[in-house]
Design a protein around this motif. Structure first.
Motif, PDB file in Angstrom:
ATOM      1  N   ASN A  70       0.817  -1.221   0.000  1.00  0.00           N
ATOM      2  CA  ASN A  70       0.000   0.000   0.000  1.00  0.00           C
ATOM      3  C   ASN A  70       0.847   1.266   0.000  1.00  0.00           C
ATOM      4  OD1 ASN A  70      -3.016  -0.795   0.304  1.00  0.00           O
ATOM      5  ND2 ASN A  70      -1.924  -2.182   1.676  1.00  0.00           N
ATOM      6  N   ALA A  71       2.082   1.171  -0.508  1.00  0.00           N
ATOM      7  CA  ALA A  71       2.941   2.336  -0.781  1.00  0.00           C
ATOM      8  C   ALA A  71       3.285   3.136   0.463  1.00  0.00           C
ATOM      9  CB  ALA A  71       2.301   3.252  -1.830  1.00  0.00           C
ATOM     10  N   ILE A  72       3.367   2.489   1.629  1.00  0.00           N
ATOM     11  CA  ILE A  72       3.865   3.174   2.822  1.00  0.00           C
ATOM     12  C   ILE A  72       5.385   3.076   2.789  1.00  0.00           C
ATOM     13  CG2 ILE A  72       3.963   3.144   5.341  1.00  0.00           C
ATOM     14  CD1 ILE A  72       1.137   2.212   5.393  1.00  0.00           C
ATOM     15  N   PRO A  73       6.092   4.183   2.679  1.00  0.00           N
ATOM     16  CA  PRO A  73       7.540   4.131   2.466  1.00  0.00           C
ATOM     17  C   PRO A  73       8.299   3.750   3.734  1.00  0.00           C
ATOM     18  CG  PRO A  73       6.844   6.404   2.683  1.00  0.00           C
ATOM     19  CD  PRO A  73       5.585   5.568   2.710  1.00  0.00           C
ATOM     20  N   VAL A  74       9.437   3.073   3.538  1.00  0.00           N
ATOM     21  CA  VAL A  74      10.342   2.795   4.652  1.00  0.00           C
ATOM     22  C   VAL A  74      11.042   4.080   5.079  1.00  0.00           C
ATOM     23  CG1 VAL A  74      12.371   1.488   5.390  1.00  0.00           C
ATOM     24  CG2 VAL A  74      10.699   0.432   3.866  1.00  0.00           C
ATOM     25  N   VAL A  75      11.491   4.854   4.086  1.00  0.00           N
ATOM     26  CA  VAL A  75      12.181   6.118   4.345  1.00  0.00           C
ATOM     27  C   VAL A  75      11.175   7.254   4.175  1.00  0.00           C
ATOM     28  CG1 VAL A  75      14.105   7.607   3.717  1.00  0.00           C
ATOM     29  CG2 VAL A  75      14.317   5.123   3.443  1.00  0.00           C
ATOM     30  N   ARG A  91      17.698  17.872  -0.274  1.00  0.00           N
ATOM     31  CA  ARG A  91      16.625  16.950   0.115  1.00  0.00           C
ATOM     32  C   ARG A  91      16.443  15.910  -0.991  1.00  0.00           C
ATOM     33  NH1 ARG A  91      12.384  17.699   3.786  1.00  0.00           N
ATOM     34  NH2 ARG A  91      10.594  16.325   3.455  1.00  0.00           N
ATOM     35  N   ILE A  92      16.466  14.637  -0.643  1.00  0.00           N
ATOM     36  CA  ILE A  92      16.268  13.555  -1.594  1.00  0.00           C
ATOM     37  C   ILE A  92      14.764  13.294  -1.724  1.00  0.00           C
ATOM     38  CG2 ILE A  92      16.845  11.176  -2.198  1.00  0.00           C
ATOM     39  CD1 ILE A  92      19.280  12.980  -1.981  1.00  0.00           C
ATOM     40  N   SER A  93      14.257  13.347  -2.957  1.00  0.00           N
ATOM     41  CA  SER A  93      12.822  13.155  -3.174  1.00  0.00           C
ATOM     42  C   SER A  93      12.463  11.724  -3.559  1.00  0.00           C
ATOM     43  CB  SER A  93      12.323  14.118  -4.258  1.00  0.00           C
ATOM     44  OG  SER A  93      13.034  13.919  -5.469  1.00  0.00           O
ATOM     45  N   ASP A  94      13.382  11.023  -4.228  1.00  0.00           N
ATOM     46  CA  ASP A  94      13.111   9.643  -4.631  1.00  0.00           C
ATOM     47  C   ASP A  94      13.373   8.717  -3.444  1.00  0.00           C
ATOM     48  OD1 ASP A  94      12.811   7.212  -5.832  1.00  0.00           O
ATOM     49  OD2 ASP A  94      14.687   7.298  -6.976  1.00  0.00           O
ATOM     50  N   LEU A  95      12.301   8.319  -2.755  1.00  0.00           N
ATOM     51  CA  LEU A  95      12.439   7.525  -1.536  1.00  0.00           C
ATOM     52  C   LEU A  95      11.915   6.101  -1.688  1.00  0.00           C
ATOM     53  CD1 LEU A  95      11.287  10.215   1.070  1.00  0.00           C
ATOM     54  CD2 LEU A  95      13.618   9.692   0.308  1.00  0.00           C
ATOM     55  N   ASP A  96      11.623   5.690  -2.907  1.00  0.00           N
ATOM     56  CA  ASP A  96      11.046   4.372  -3.134  1.00  0.00           C
ATOM     57  C   ASP A  96      12.135   3.305  -3.110  1.00  0.00           C
ATOM     58  OD1 ASP A  96       9.356   2.328  -3.664  1.00  0.00           O
ATOM     59  OD2 ASP A  96       9.013   2.831  -5.768  1.00  0.00           O
ATOM     60  N   LEU A  97      12.090   2.436  -2.117  1.00  0.00           N
ATOM     61  CA  LEU A  97      13.012   1.305  -2.040  1.00  0.00           C
ATOM     62  C   LEU A  97      12.330   0.061  -2.594  1.00  0.00           C
ATOM     63  CD1 LEU A  97      14.512   1.791   1.548  1.00  0.00           C
ATOM     64  CD2 LEU A  97      15.421   2.622  -0.619  1.00  0.00           C
ATOM     65  N   ILE A 113       5.315   7.369  -4.597  1.00  0.00           N
ATOM     66  CA  ILE A 113       5.633   5.951  -4.754  1.00  0.00           C
ATOM     67  C   ILE A 113       4.452   5.198  -5.364  1.00  0.00           C
ATOM     68  CG2 ILE A 113       6.104   3.819  -3.474  1.00  0.00           C
ATOM     69  CD1 ILE A 113       7.824   5.432  -1.576  1.00  0.00           C
ATOM     70  N   HIS A 114       3.248   5.486  -4.876  1.00  0.00           N
ATOM     71  CA  HIS A 114       2.066   4.807  -5.406  1.00  0.00           C
ATOM     72  C   HIS A 114       1.890   5.090  -6.892  1.00  0.00           C
ATOM     73  CE1 HIS A 114      -2.073   3.252  -5.527  1.00  0.00           C
ATOM     74  NE2 HIS A 114      -2.320   4.294  -6.299  1.00  0.00           N
ATOM     75  N   GLU A 115       2.004   6.360  -7.291  1.00  0.00           N
ATOM     76  CA  GLU A 115       1.779   6.716  -8.686  1.00  0.00           C
ATOM     77  C   GLU A 115       2.877   6.164  -9.587  1.00  0.00           C
ATOM     78  OE1 GLU A 115       1.217  10.927  -8.839  1.00  0.00           O
ATOM     79  OE2 GLU A 115      -0.762  10.844  -7.876  1.00  0.00           O
ATOM     80  N   ALA A 116       4.106   6.076  -9.067  1.00  0.00           N
ATOM     81  CA  ALA A 116       5.185   5.497  -9.871  1.00  0.00           C
ATOM     82  C   ALA A 116       4.965   4.008 -10.093  1.00  0.00           C
ATOM     83  CB  ALA A 116       6.532   5.746  -9.191  1.00  0.00           C
TER      84      ALA A 116
END
Length: 556
Positions: free
Chosen positions: A35-40, A84-90, A457-460
């Motif tokens: 459900n796209a809850i990010p780790v970071v 600031r890092i925006s790409d946080l999808d692991l 993350i969800h949309e990607a």
């Protein structure tokens, strides 16, 4: 007496360095990943040195490795600046998260190096997260509506329950079709009653849940595990019942009280405006209007199990004003699905041995639905159809003032207007032109605000514009979102309602319109100041059924 003043020794300055700043989730499981809850949650770099640094590589890794090592390449960071890092999808290892049977600590390491030929480590950051088993629910203190992920309608055990429910209906001389709301509220009640009998005949025994499970969470048994073991806690039974109701095409509700959980079901194709309902009066009202029934699912473990109506009466007592248990909140499963909370992926198909639960025959007589209030639909024949010529005449009368004071020529957004989120204005106009009402709702926190899930993350992953899709889905249900808080929206709607009513009573004309599209224009060819004029105007009215109800909009 002589006094001696001693100056304090100067504290040595801390050496300047490059820092990695990161905020991570404390716990993660398979449901969070799906459900796209990010780790970071947040990741940034701070250059506190006196020089610019170039050719940077930031990497993230874990032990055990539950995600692929993630690199970020940065050209340079100027001295004294933060990036600031925006790409946080692991890329998490879903198979590993699905195999976990117990909680496990994982160490995450971030390393920053400079230079391409002979890299030099500039900074590092280490932290730990807790990997939860796939069946571990985190409790209401995290994201409450995430419990909807543990409602698994596609489990094989649910299919067997629905087949059994169809048999129950056949034996009662009724159609065995599992057809949701197609035949009205009475049929929905009968389907829920048949599902009650089907689960009750499995001979499930009650298991005591952990203390304060509603806050701290617990391991959840899937429907197949319940069918195999014959054991279930109150939450297990409630989730099982919700899964069967959802698979039958009915909108389920999950209610949490102090140390307890039980399900409910809508008797009409509706849902609450939000997935989390913390006002118990909203449930009481729907139950009293017979638009919804709640039932005590732990009675399915009784021998013999009682009639469905008895379980309904017991659940109604638990949300009454005299109830001993404290009401926490309710989760609308249908609304949670609309907000893209998916069911937890089923485990790989395993040959399961049959246990006594499949052989027990504890059937009871099917209970016929009580009399329910019929839904009164406003007939379209009762509404006078306004001719296009009459509309044109009214619009022309309102355009007599051709100065910029006229909102139809120079519109200025303010507290006497509302901006509706309708990605398909043509569909909105069609709904109103056909004489239907639309309900105005506040926009929910959908992957923003208090919702920790990541919209990016969800949309990607899903290739879906989440806000647009959610708004279009709402429009199909004749609902439109407004990007304001509940109090602000109510204040504006009440002001619009009173103003338009006063103008109609005193002046005899409607002054409330829905504007579809705006024309941007200037008075002179080289004039920088632009004005906005509505292109299409649809006359509407606001209806308020009661002082506590939401306002609806109708086309005149």
């Amino acid at each position: 007496m002589d006094e001696t003043i001693v100056e304090p020794a100067e504290m040595p300055e801390e050496p300047r360095c490059v820092q990695i700043k990161a905020t991570l989730a404390g716990k993660i499981n398979l449901a969070d990943f799906q459900n796209a809850i990010p780790v970071v949650h947040e990741l940034s770099l701070a250059n506190e040195t006196a020089v610019d640094i170039k050719e940077l590589l930031l990497t993230a890794s874990s032990e055990p490795s539950f995600f692929k090592p993630k690199p970020w390449h940065l050209d340079h960071i100027a001295t004294g600046k933060d990036v600031r890092i925006s790409d946080l999808d692991l890329s998490l290892d879903g198979a590993l998260l699905g195999r976990l049977t117990e909680s496990e600590k994982a160490h995450i390491t971030f390393k920053l190096t400079a230079g391409s030929e002979s890299p030099v480590e500039l900074a590092s950051f280490e932290t730990t997260v807790e990997l939860l088993p796939r069946n571990q629910w985190g409790g209401l203190t995290a994201l409450p509506d995430m419990v909807a992920a543990f409602v698994q309608p596609n489990e094989q055990a649910v299919e067997r329950v629905l087949k059994k429910a169809a048999d129950v209906l056949h034996k009662a001389g009724k159609s065995g079709a599992i057809n949701g709301y197609q035949e009205g509220a009475k049929r929905a009640w009968e389907l829920a009653s048949a599902i009650w009998n089907a689960i009750g005949s499995m001979g499930i025994d009650y298991a005591v849940p952990p203390a304060s499970f509603e806050q701290s969470g617990q391991k959840v048994r899937s429907p197949s595990q319940i069918a195999d073991s014959g054991l279930a806690t109150c939450l297990d039974l409630a989730l099982f019942a919700c899964a069967a109701l959802e698979q039958a095409g009915l909108n389920a509700v999950l209610v949490f009280t102090d140390g307890h959980a039980f399900p409910g079901v809508w008797l009409k194709p509706e849902e609450f405006s939000t997935s989390v309902i913390d006002d118990v009066t909203a449930l009481r009202k729907r139950v009293k209007l017979k638009e919804m029934v709640l039932f005590e699912s732990t009675m399915l473990t009784h021998r013999p199990y009682p009639a469905f109506s008895f379980a309904i009466a017991d659940a109604e007592k638990q949300i009454s004003e005299e109830a001993g248990r404290k009401f926490h909140l309710a989760i609308d499963i249908r609304r949670a699905r609309m907000q893209r909370i998916k069911p937890l992926a089923s485990e790989q198909a395993i040959e399961r041995g049959t246990v006594g639960t499949e052989e027990v025959n504890l059937e009871r007589k099917f209970e016929v639905a009580p009399e329910l209030p019929e839904e009164l639909e406003r007939s379209s024949e009762d509404k006078a159809v306004e001719r296009p010529e009459d509309r044109l005449t009214r619009w022309q009368r309102k355009l007599l003032d051709l100065s910029l004071r006229n909102n139809l020529l120079s519109f200025k957004a303010g507290k006497k207007s509302l901006k509706l989120e309708a990605p398909d204005p043509g569909q909105l106009e069609d709904i109103l032109a056909e004489g239907h009402a639309i309900k105005l709702l506040t926009r929910p926190d959908l992957m923003d605000g208090n919702d920790p899930r990541s919209q990016a993350i969800h949309e990607a992953r899903e290739r879906e514009n989440i806000r647009r899709s959610h708004a279009i889905d709402a429009l199909k249900r004749r609902e439109v979102f407004v990007g304001l808080s509940q109090d602000e929206m109510d204040t504006r709607l009440v002001e619009l309602f009173r103003t338009s009513r006063t103008n109609l009573q005193e002046g005899g004309s409607n002054t409330l319109y829905l504007a579809l599209g705006f024309l941007s224009w200037t008075r002179e060819a080289k004039d920088d100041k632009k004005y906005r004029a509505p292109l299409i105007l649809v006359p509407v009215s606001l209806e308020r059924r009661s002082a506590r109800s939401a306002l609806q909009s109708d086309a005149d």
